[in-house]
Design a protein around this motif. Structure first.
Motif, PDB file in Angstrom:
ATOM      1  N   ARG A 243      -3.214  -5.824  10.586  1.00  0.00           N
ATOM      2  CA  ARG A 243      -3.032  -6.024   9.147  1.00  0.00           C
ATOM      3  C   ARG A 243      -1.976  -7.082   8.893  1.00  0.00           C
ATOM      4  O   ARG A 243      -0.941  -7.110   9.575  1.00  0.00           O
TER       5      ARG A 243
ATOM      6  N   ARG B  55       2.686  12.872  15.750  1.00  0.00           N
ATOM      7  CA  ARG B  55       1.327  12.338  15.654  1.00  0.00           C
ATOM      8  C   ARG B  55       0.605  12.499  16.976  1.00  0.00           C
ATOM      9  O   ARG B  55       1.165  12.195  18.030  1.00  0.00           O
TER      10      ARG B  55
ATOM     11  N   ARG C  66     -12.123   3.540   6.824  1.00  0.00           N
ATOM     12  CA  ARG C  66     -11.296   4.228   5.821  1.00  0.00           C
ATOM     13  C   ARG C  66     -11.342   3.403   4.545  1.00  0.00           C
ATOM     14  O   ARG C  66     -10.994   2.233   4.576  1.00  0.00           O
TER      15      ARG C  66
ATOM     16  N   HIS D 107       1.036  -4.741  12.508  1.00  0.00           N
ATOM     17  CA  HIS D 107       1.308  -5.651  11.398  1.00  0.00           C
ATOM     18  C   HIS D 107       1.815  -6.987  11.921  1.00  0.00           C
ATOM     19  O   HIS D 107       2.721  -7.017  12.767  1.00  0.00           O
TER      20      HIS D 107
ATOM     21  N   THR E 255      -9.536  -1.966  21.460  1.00  0.00           N
ATOM     22  CA  THR E 255      -9.493  -2.632  20.158  1.00  0.00           C
ATOM     23  C   THR E 255      -8.115  -2.424  19.530  1.00  0.00           C
ATOM     24  O   THR E 255      -7.357  -1.546  19.945  1.00  0.00           O
TER      25      THR E 255
ATOM     26  N   THR F 189       0.839  -1.206   0.000  1.00  0.00           N
ATOM     27  CA  THR F 189       0.000   0.000   0.000  1.00  0.00           C
ATOM     28  C   THR F 189       0.872   1.253   0.000  1.00  0.00           C
ATOM     29  O   THR F 189       0.956   1.953  -1.002  1.00  0.00           O
TER      30      THR F 189
ATOM     31  N   PRO G 120     -11.056   7.442  15.560  1.00  0.00           N
ATOM     32  CA  PRO G 120      -9.762   8.092  15.759  1.00  0.00           C
ATOM     33  C   PRO G 120      -8.992   8.121  14.445  1.00  0.00           C
ATOM     34  O   PRO G 120      -9.035   7.189  13.680  1.00  0.00           O
TER      35      PRO G 120
ATOM     36  N   SER H 283      -4.280   0.808   3.349  1.00  0.00           N
ATOM     37  CA  SER H 283      -5.223  -0.300   3.496  1.00  0.00           C
ATOM     38  C   SER H 283      -6.619   0.223   3.828  1.00  0.00           C
ATOM     39  O   SER H 283      -6.788   1.297   4.403  1.00  0.00           O
TER      40      SER H 283
ATOM     41  N   SER I 294       1.718   5.057   8.289  1.00  0.00           N
ATOM     42  CA  SER I 294       2.405   5.485   7.082  1.00  0.00           C
ATOM     43  C   SER I 294       3.610   6.341   7.487  1.00  0.00           C
ATOM     44  O   SER I 294       3.552   7.083   8.471  1.00  0.00           O
TER      45      SER I 294
ATOM     46  N   ASN J 119      -4.356   9.082  18.284  1.00  0.00           N
ATOM     47  CA  ASN J 119      -4.513   8.412  16.983  1.00  0.00           C
ATOM     48  C   ASN J 119      -3.770   7.075  16.966  1.00  0.00           C
ATOM     49  O   ASN J 119      -2.547   7.045  16.835  1.00  0.00           O
TER      50      ASN J 119
HETATM   51  O1  TXA Z   1      -1.774   0.756   4.374  1.00  0.00           O
HETATM   52  C1  TXA Z   1      -1.707   1.041   5.576  1.00  0.00           C
HETATM   53  O2  TXA Z   1      -2.638   0.820   6.362  1.00  0.00           O
HETATM   54  C2  TXA Z   1      -0.409   1.690   6.073  1.00  0.00           C
HETATM   55  C3  TXA Z   1       0.706   0.653   5.965  1.00  0.00           C
HETATM   56  C4  TXA Z   1       2.007   1.138   6.512  1.00  0.00           C
HETATM   57  O3  TXA Z   1       0.298  -0.535   6.599  1.00  0.00           O
HETATM   58  N1  TXA Z   1      -0.557   2.182   7.412  1.00  0.00           N
HETATM   59  C5  TXA Z   1      -1.331   3.256   7.701  1.00  0.00           C
HETATM   60  O4  TXA Z   1      -1.311   3.636   9.037  1.00  0.00           O
HETATM   61  O5  TXA Z   1      -1.992   3.831   6.872  1.00  0.00           O
HETATM   62  P1  TXA Z   1      -1.834   5.064   9.551  1.00  0.00           P
HETATM   63  O6  TXA Z   1      -1.361   5.181  10.951  1.00  0.00           O
HETATM   64  O7  TXA Z   1      -1.393   6.122   8.642  1.00  0.00           O
HETATM   65  O8  TXA Z   1      -3.367   4.900   9.594  1.00  0.00           O
HETATM   66  C6  TXA Z   1      -3.917   4.093  10.595  1.00  0.00           C
HETATM   67  C7  TXA Z   1      -5.377   4.394  10.770  1.00  0.00           C
HETATM   68  C8  TXA Z   1      -5.621   5.676  11.500  1.00  0.00           C
HETATM   69  O9  TXA Z   1      -6.670   6.386  10.863  1.00  0.00           O
HETATM   70  C9  TXA Z   1      -6.063   5.195  12.879  1.00  0.00           C
HETATM   71  O10 TXA Z   1      -6.893   6.095  13.515  1.00  0.00           O
HETATM   72  C10 TXA Z   1      -6.761   3.912  12.539  1.00  0.00           C
HETATM   73  O11 TXA Z   1      -5.963   3.346  11.550  1.00  0.00           O
HETATM   74  N2  TXA Z   1      -6.813   2.988  13.693  1.00  0.00           N
HETATM   75  C11 TXA Z   1      -5.782   2.333  14.280  1.00  0.00           C
HETATM   76  N3  TXA Z   1      -6.205   1.614  15.335  1.00  0.00           N
HETATM   77  C12 TXA Z   1      -7.534   1.807  15.431  1.00  0.00           C
HETATM   78  C13 TXA Z   1      -8.551   1.343  16.316  1.00  0.00           C
HETATM   79  N4  TXA Z   1      -8.261   0.522  17.331  1.00  0.00           N
HETATM   80  N5  TXA Z   1      -9.822   1.770  16.113  1.00  0.00           N
HETATM   81  C14 TXA Z   1     -10.112   2.603  15.057  1.00  0.00           C
HETATM   82  N6  TXA Z   1      -9.196   3.080  14.183  1.00  0.00           N
HETATM   83  C15 TXA Z   1      -7.928   2.694  14.363  1.00  0.00           C
END
Ligand code: TXA
Ligand code: MG
Length: 317
Positions: A118, A54, A192, A63, A114, A31, A226, A178, A140, A58
Protein backbone atom coordinates in the motif's frame (compact mmCIF):
# COMPACT_ATOMS: atom_id res chain seq x y z
CA UNK A 1 -0.98 8.42 27.80
CA UNK A 2 2.72 9.29 27.82
CA UNK A 3 3.45 7.85 24.39
CA UNK A 4 1.07 10.04 22.32
CA UNK A 5 2.92 12.69 20.29
CA UNK A 6 1.47 15.32 17.94
CA UNK A 7 2.46 14.75 14.34
CA UNK A 8 5.20 17.38 13.96
CA UNK A 9 8.29 17.21 11.74
CA UNK A 10 10.48 16.58 14.80
CA UNK A 11 8.28 13.78 16.07
CA UNK A 12 8.17 12.18 12.61
CA UNK A 13 12.00 12.15 12.62
CA UNK A 14 12.04 10.59 16.08
CA UNK A 15 9.46 8.01 15.07
CA UNK A 16 11.47 7.10 11.96
CA UNK A 17 14.51 6.58 14.19
CA UNK A 18 12.49 4.36 16.54
CA UNK A 19 11.36 2.27 13.54
CA UNK A 20 14.92 1.93 12.27
CA UNK A 21 15.97 0.86 15.79
CA UNK A 22 13.41 -1.96 15.67
CA UNK A 23 10.67 -0.39 17.82
CA UNK A 24 6.94 -0.18 17.08
CA UNK A 25 5.34 3.14 16.12
CA UNK A 26 1.60 3.73 15.69
CA UNK A 27 0.82 6.31 13.01
CA UNK A 28 -2.21 7.77 11.24
CA UNK A 29 -3.17 6.97 7.65
CA UNK A 30 -6.22 8.22 5.78
CA UNK A 31 -7.97 4.87 6.48
CA UNK A 32 -7.18 3.82 10.08
CA UNK A 33 -4.19 4.10 12.45
CA UNK A 34 -1.48 1.52 11.75
CA UNK A 35 0.97 -0.22 14.09
CA UNK A 36 4.25 0.00 12.19
CA UNK A 37 7.56 -1.84 12.26
CA UNK A 38 10.52 -2.02 9.88
CA UNK A 39 9.27 -4.68 7.44
CA UNK A 40 12.81 -5.90 6.76
CA UNK A 41 13.54 -6.61 10.44
CA UNK A 42 12.22 -10.01 11.62
CA UNK A 43 12.44 -9.13 15.30
CA UNK A 44 10.60 -5.85 14.84
CA UNK A 45 7.90 -7.59 12.78
CA UNK A 46 7.55 -10.25 15.48
CA UNK A 47 6.79 -7.47 17.97
CA UNK A 48 3.69 -6.53 15.92
CA UNK A 49 2.28 -10.08 16.14
CA UNK A 50 3.04 -10.10 19.84
CA UNK A 51 1.54 -6.66 20.60
CA UNK A 52 -1.68 -7.44 18.69
CA UNK A 53 -1.86 -11.09 19.74
CA UNK A 54 -2.20 -11.72 16.01
CA UNK A 55 -2.11 -15.26 14.61
CA UNK A 56 1.13 -15.79 12.68
CA UNK A 57 -0.77 -17.05 9.62
CA UNK A 58 -2.25 -13.57 9.09
CA UNK A 59 0.14 -11.52 6.92
CA UNK A 60 0.70 -7.75 7.23
CA UNK A 61 0.30 -4.91 4.72
CA UNK A 62 3.63 -3.39 3.64
CA UNK A 63 3.59 0.40 3.31
CA UNK A 64 5.92 2.19 0.89
CA UNK A 65 6.12 5.82 -0.29
CA UNK A 66 5.64 5.16 -4.00
CA UNK A 67 5.92 2.94 -7.06
CA UNK A 68 9.73 2.74 -7.09
CA UNK A 69 9.83 1.48 -3.51
CA UNK A 70 7.04 -0.98 -4.36
CA UNK A 71 9.08 -2.34 -7.29
CA UNK A 72 11.97 -3.07 -4.94
CA UNK A 73 9.87 -5.60 -3.03
CA UNK A 74 7.33 -7.01 -5.53
CA UNK A 75 7.02 -7.83 -9.23
CA UNK A 76 4.95 -5.12 -10.90
CA UNK A 77 4.26 -5.47 -14.61
CA UNK A 78 3.86 -2.29 -16.70
CA UNK A 79 0.15 -3.08 -17.03
CA UNK A 80 -0.28 -3.45 -13.27
CA UNK A 81 1.69 -0.25 -12.66
CA UNK A 82 -0.69 1.61 -14.97
CA UNK A 83 -3.65 0.39 -12.92
CA UNK A 84 -2.02 1.16 -9.57
CA UNK A 85 -1.05 4.66 -10.65
CA UNK A 86 -4.77 5.45 -10.83
CA UNK A 87 -5.21 4.60 -7.14
CA UNK A 88 -1.86 5.34 -5.46
CA UNK A 89 -1.36 7.09 -3.20
CA UNK A 90 -4.63 6.02 -1.62
CA UNK A 91 -6.75 3.45 0.17
CA UNK A 92 -5.88 0.50 -2.07
CA UNK A 93 -3.64 -2.41 -1.02
CA UNK A 94 -2.63 -4.78 -3.79
CA UNK A 95 -1.48 -8.41 -3.57
CA UNK A 96 1.50 -9.06 -5.85
CA UNK A 97 4.25 -11.69 -6.10
CA UNK A 98 7.36 -10.97 -4.00
CA UNK A 99 10.53 -10.31 -5.98
CA UNK A 100 13.03 -13.12 -5.50
CA UNK A 101 15.39 -10.86 -3.54
CA UNK A 102 12.64 -8.99 -1.68
CA UNK A 103 14.06 -7.72 1.64
CA UNK A 104 10.66 -7.97 3.35
CA UNK A 105 10.61 -10.34 6.32
CA UNK A 106 8.96 -13.72 5.57
CA UNK A 107 7.19 -13.39 8.90
CA UNK A 108 5.49 -10.19 7.67
CA UNK A 109 4.01 -12.07 4.72
CA UNK A 110 3.27 -15.19 6.82
CA UNK A 111 5.49 -17.26 4.55
CA UNK A 112 3.46 -16.48 1.42
CA UNK A 113 5.08 -15.79 -1.94
CA UNK A 114 2.95 -12.67 -2.26
CA UNK A 115 2.91 -9.31 -0.50
CA UNK A 116 0.11 -6.86 0.26
CA UNK A 117 1.46 -3.42 -0.66
CA UNK A 118 0.00 0.00 0.00
CA UNK A 119 1.07 3.58 -0.75
CA UNK A 120 -0.90 5.72 1.71
CA UNK A 121 -2.04 9.25 0.83
CA UNK A 122 -1.86 10.69 4.37
CA UNK A 123 0.84 13.41 4.53
CA UNK A 124 2.10 12.32 7.95
CA UNK A 125 2.30 8.65 6.94
CA UNK A 126 4.15 9.66 3.78
CA UNK A 127 6.59 11.82 5.75
CA UNK A 128 7.27 8.89 8.07
CA UNK A 129 7.86 6.48 5.16
CA UNK A 130 10.25 8.93 3.50
CA UNK A 131 12.13 9.54 6.76
CA UNK A 132 12.41 5.84 7.67
CA UNK A 133 13.64 4.85 4.20
CA UNK A 134 12.50 1.29 4.70
CA UNK A 135 9.19 -0.46 3.95
CA UNK A 136 6.92 -0.39 6.99
CA UNK A 137 4.74 -3.37 7.90
CA UNK A 138 1.58 -2.02 9.51
CA UNK A 139 -1.65 -3.74 10.42
CA UNK A 140 -4.41 -1.68 12.00
CA UNK A 141 -3.28 -0.60 15.48
CA UNK A 142 -5.73 -2.71 17.51
CA UNK A 143 -5.60 -6.05 19.30
CA UNK A 144 -6.44 -8.89 16.93
CA UNK A 145 -10.20 -9.17 16.39
CA UNK A 146 -11.04 -5.82 17.98
CA UNK A 147 -12.44 -2.62 16.45
CA UNK A 148 -9.92 -0.73 14.29
CA UNK A 149 -8.68 2.62 15.62
CA UNK A 150 -9.51 5.92 13.90
CA UNK A 151 -8.01 8.16 16.59
CA UNK A 152 -4.80 8.11 18.65
CA UNK A 153 -6.95 7.73 21.77
CA UNK A 154 -8.44 4.49 20.38
CA UNK A 155 -4.90 3.15 19.87
CA UNK A 156 -3.81 4.14 23.37
CA UNK A 157 -6.93 2.64 24.99
CA UNK A 158 -6.29 -0.73 23.31
CA UNK A 159 -2.51 -1.07 23.02
CA UNK A 160 -1.36 1.21 25.85
CA UNK A 161 2.40 1.60 25.69
CA UNK A 162 3.13 -1.35 23.43
CA UNK A 163 4.21 1.17 20.78
CA UNK A 164 7.21 3.37 21.57
CA UNK A 165 5.30 6.30 20.06
CA UNK A 166 1.74 6.97 18.87
CA UNK A 167 1.77 9.81 16.34
CA UNK A 168 -1.48 11.78 16.68
CA UNK A 169 -3.00 13.60 13.73
CA UNK A 170 -6.67 13.54 14.73
CA UNK A 171 -9.40 11.34 13.27
CA UNK A 172 -8.81 9.40 10.03
CA UNK A 173 -10.55 10.92 7.00
CA UNK A 174 -11.83 7.67 5.45
CA UNK A 175 -12.32 5.59 8.60
CA UNK A 176 -12.43 2.07 7.11
CA UNK A 177 -9.37 0.07 6.04
CA UNK A 178 -7.94 -0.04 2.55
CA UNK A 179 -9.53 -2.18 -0.14
CA UNK A 180 -7.42 -5.29 -0.81
CA UNK A 181 -7.18 -6.18 -4.50
CA UNK A 182 -5.47 -9.46 -5.41
CA UNK A 183 -3.66 -9.11 -8.73
CA UNK A 184 -1.33 -12.07 -8.12
CA UNK A 185 -3.62 -14.63 -9.79
CA UNK A 186 -5.21 -15.00 -13.21
CA UNK A 187 -8.48 -13.57 -11.99
CA UNK A 188 -8.51 -10.18 -10.20
CA UNK A 189 -10.31 -10.46 -6.88
CA UNK A 190 -11.21 -8.14 -4.03
CA UNK A 191 -10.24 -9.82 -0.76
CA UNK A 192 -11.54 -7.01 1.43
CA UNK A 193 -13.87 -4.15 0.49
CA UNK A 194 -12.54 -0.84 1.82
CA UNK A 195 -11.84 2.81 1.19
CA UNK A 196 -11.61 2.49 -2.60
CA UNK A 197 -14.95 1.32 -3.96
CA UNK A 198 -15.54 -1.79 -6.04
CA UNK A 199 -17.31 0.43 -8.54
CA UNK A 200 -14.22 2.62 -9.08
CA UNK A 201 -11.93 -0.43 -9.38
CA UNK A 202 -14.16 -2.01 -12.00
CA UNK A 203 -14.35 1.23 -13.93
CA UNK A 204 -10.53 1.50 -14.06
CA UNK A 205 -10.00 -2.19 -14.89
CA UNK A 206 -12.82 -2.19 -17.41
CA UNK A 207 -14.13 -5.59 -16.29
CA UNK A 208 -15.88 -7.19 -13.31
CA UNK A 209 -13.68 -8.36 -10.42
CA UNK A 210 -14.41 -11.37 -8.21
CA UNK A 211 -16.01 -10.63 -4.82
CA UNK A 212 -13.40 -12.72 -3.00
CA UNK A 213 -14.43 -11.54 0.46
CA UNK A 214 -17.84 -13.18 0.09
CA UNK A 215 -16.43 -16.74 0.07
CA UNK A 216 -13.70 -16.39 2.62
CA UNK A 217 -14.09 -19.60 4.66
CA UNK A 218 -13.67 -23.32 4.18
CA UNK A 219 -15.80 -25.94 5.98
CA UNK A 220 -13.53 -25.87 9.04
CA UNK A 221 -14.09 -22.13 9.44
CA UNK A 222 -10.50 -21.51 8.33
CA UNK A 223 -10.12 -18.39 6.23
CA UNK A 224 -9.19 -19.24 2.63
CA UNK A 225 -7.87 -15.73 2.18
CA UNK A 226 -5.59 -15.18 5.17
CA UNK A 227 -6.96 -12.71 7.64
CA UNK A 228 -10.54 -12.84 6.42
CA UNK A 229 -11.71 -13.98 9.81
CA UNK A 230 -15.44 -14.35 10.13
CA UNK A 231 -15.52 -12.62 13.51
CA UNK A 232 -13.47 -9.43 13.49
CA UNK A 233 -13.87 -5.69 14.16
CA UNK A 234 -15.88 -6.89 17.11
CA UNK A 235 -17.03 -4.83 20.07
CA UNK A 236 -17.58 -6.74 23.33
CA UNK A 237 -21.26 -5.73 23.14
CA UNK A 238 -23.27 -8.00 20.78
CA UNK A 239 -24.17 -6.42 17.44
CA UNK A 240 -27.53 -7.04 15.70
CA UNK A 241 -27.94 -6.10 12.03
CA UNK A 242 -30.85 -4.85 9.93
CA UNK A 243 -32.69 -3.61 12.99
CA UNK A 244 -35.80 -1.48 12.73
CA UNK A 245 -36.08 -0.57 16.42
CA UNK A 246 -33.88 -1.09 19.46
CA UNK A 247 -34.98 -3.81 21.87
CA UNK A 248 -34.89 -3.00 25.60
CA UNK A 249 -31.27 -2.43 26.69
CA UNK A 250 -29.99 -2.03 23.13
CA UNK A 251 -28.50 1.11 21.61
CA UNK A 252 -29.78 1.92 18.12
CA UNK A 253 -27.08 2.90 15.61
CA UNK A 254 -28.79 4.85 12.85
CA UNK A 255 -28.16 5.80 9.25
CA UNK A 256 -30.25 8.46 7.55
CA UNK A 257 -33.23 9.84 9.48
CA UNK A 258 -33.60 7.32 12.36
CA UNK A 259 -35.81 8.01 15.34
CA UNK A 260 -34.47 6.87 18.68
CA UNK A 261 -30.87 6.46 17.50
CA UNK A 262 -28.23 6.84 20.23
CA UNK A 263 -25.60 7.44 17.53
CA UNK A 264 -26.15 8.07 13.83
CA UNK A 265 -23.49 7.14 11.25
CA UNK A 266 -24.83 9.89 9.02
CA UNK A 267 -28.20 11.51 9.58
CA UNK A 268 -28.15 12.80 6.00
CA UNK A 269 -27.54 9.25 4.68
CA UNK A 270 -24.04 9.97 3.35
CA UNK A 271 -21.94 6.76 3.06
CA UNK A 272 -18.61 8.63 3.15
CA UNK A 273 -19.53 10.28 6.44
CA UNK A 274 -20.85 6.94 7.72
CA UNK A 275 -17.56 5.13 6.95
CA UNK A 276 -15.56 7.86 8.68
CA UNK A 277 -17.73 7.55 11.82
CA UNK A 278 -18.26 3.77 11.89
CA UNK A 279 -15.46 2.59 14.19
CA UNK A 280 -15.72 5.62 16.49
CA UNK A 281 -19.46 5.00 16.94
CA UNK A 282 -18.80 1.32 17.70
CA UNK A 283 -16.07 2.26 20.19
CA UNK A 284 -18.44 4.68 21.94
CA UNK A 285 -21.42 2.30 22.08
CA UNK A 286 -19.15 -0.44 23.45
CA UNK A 287 -18.51 1.25 26.81
CA UNK A 288 -20.56 -1.28 28.78
CA UNK A 289 -23.77 0.69 29.24
CA UNK A 290 -25.77 -1.23 26.57
CA UNK A 291 -26.61 -4.93 26.30
CA UNK A 292 -26.58 -4.79 22.52
CA UNK A 293 -25.94 -2.57 19.52
CA UNK A 294 -28.76 -2.66 16.96
CA UNK A 295 -27.78 -1.31 13.56
CA UNK A 296 -30.28 -0.17 10.92
CA UNK A 297 -29.75 -1.41 7.31
CA UNK A 298 -26.98 0.35 5.35
CA UNK A 299 -27.18 0.54 1.52
CA UNK A 300 -24.82 -2.04 0.01
CA UNK A 301 -23.06 0.03 -2.63
CA UNK A 302 -19.94 2.21 -2.76
CA UNK A 303 -18.50 2.61 0.78
CA UNK A 304 -21.59 0.78 2.06
CA UNK A 305 -19.92 -2.51 0.95
CA UNK A 306 -17.00 -1.93 3.34
CA UNK A 307 -19.31 -0.75 6.13
CA UNK A 308 -21.56 -3.82 5.77
CA UNK A 309 -18.54 -6.16 5.62
CA UNK A 310 -17.20 -4.74 8.91
CA UNK A 311 -20.63 -4.83 10.56
CA UNK A 312 -21.22 -8.45 9.47
CA UNK A 313 -17.91 -9.52 11.03
CA UNK A 314 -18.64 -7.45 14.17
CA UNK A 315 -22.00 -9.25 14.48
CA UNK A 316 -20.61 -12.79 13.94
CA UNK A 317 -20.47 -14.90 17.09
O1 TXA B 1 -6.11 0.53 5.72
C1 TXA B 1 -5.36 -0.42 5.96
O2 TXA B 1 -5.15 -1.33 5.14
C2 TXA B 1 -4.67 -0.45 7.34
C3 TXA B 1 -3.68 0.71 7.39
C4 TXA B 1 -2.88 0.73 8.65
O3 TXA B 1 -2.85 0.66 6.26
N1 TXA B 1 -4.03 -1.72 7.57
C5 TXA B 1 -4.74 -2.85 7.78
O4 TXA B 1 -3.96 -3.97 8.05
O5 TXA B 1 -5.94 -2.89 7.72
P1 TXA B 1 -4.56 -5.32 8.68
O6 TXA B 1 -3.38 -6.13 9.09
O7 TXA B 1 -5.51 -5.00 9.75
O8 TXA B 1 -5.22 -6.03 7.48
C6 TXA B 1 -4.38 -6.60 6.52
C7 TXA B 1 -5.13 -7.61 5.69
C8 TXA B 1 -5.37 -8.89 6.42
O9 TXA B 1 -6.69 -9.33 6.19
C9 TXA B 1 -4.37 -9.84 5.76
O10 TXA B 1 -4.77 -11.15 5.80
C10 TXA B 1 -4.33 -9.29 4.36
O11 TXA B 1 -4.36 -7.91 4.53
N2 TXA B 1 -3.08 -9.66 3.66
C11 TXA B 1 -1.82 -9.22 3.92
N3 TXA B 1 -0.93 -9.81 3.10
C12 TXA B 1 -1.62 -10.64 2.30
C13 TXA B 1 -1.27 -11.53 1.25
N4 TXA B 1 0.00 -11.68 0.86
N5 TXA B 1 -2.26 -12.24 0.65
C14 TXA B 1 -3.57 -12.07 1.04
N6 TXA B 1 -3.97 -11.24 2.04
C15 TXA B 1 -3.01 -10.54 2.66
MG1 MG C 1 -7.03 -4.99 11.09
Amino acid sequence: MRNIYPLTADNVERAAQELCDGALVAFPTETVYGLGADATNDTAVAKIFDAKNRPAFNPLIIHVPGMDAARAIADISPRTAKILNQFWPGALSVILPRTSGSPVSRLASAGLDTLAIRVPAHDGARALLHAAQTPIAAPSANSSGQISPTTAAHVAADLGEKAAMILDDGPCAIGVESTILDLSRDEASILRPGGVTLESIESVLGYAVARGWMDAKDEHDVPTAPGMLRRHYAPDTPVRLNAVHAKPGEALLGFGPTSGAIENLSSSGDLTEAAARLFDCLHRLDDGQFQGIAVVPIPDHDLGCAINDRLARAAAR
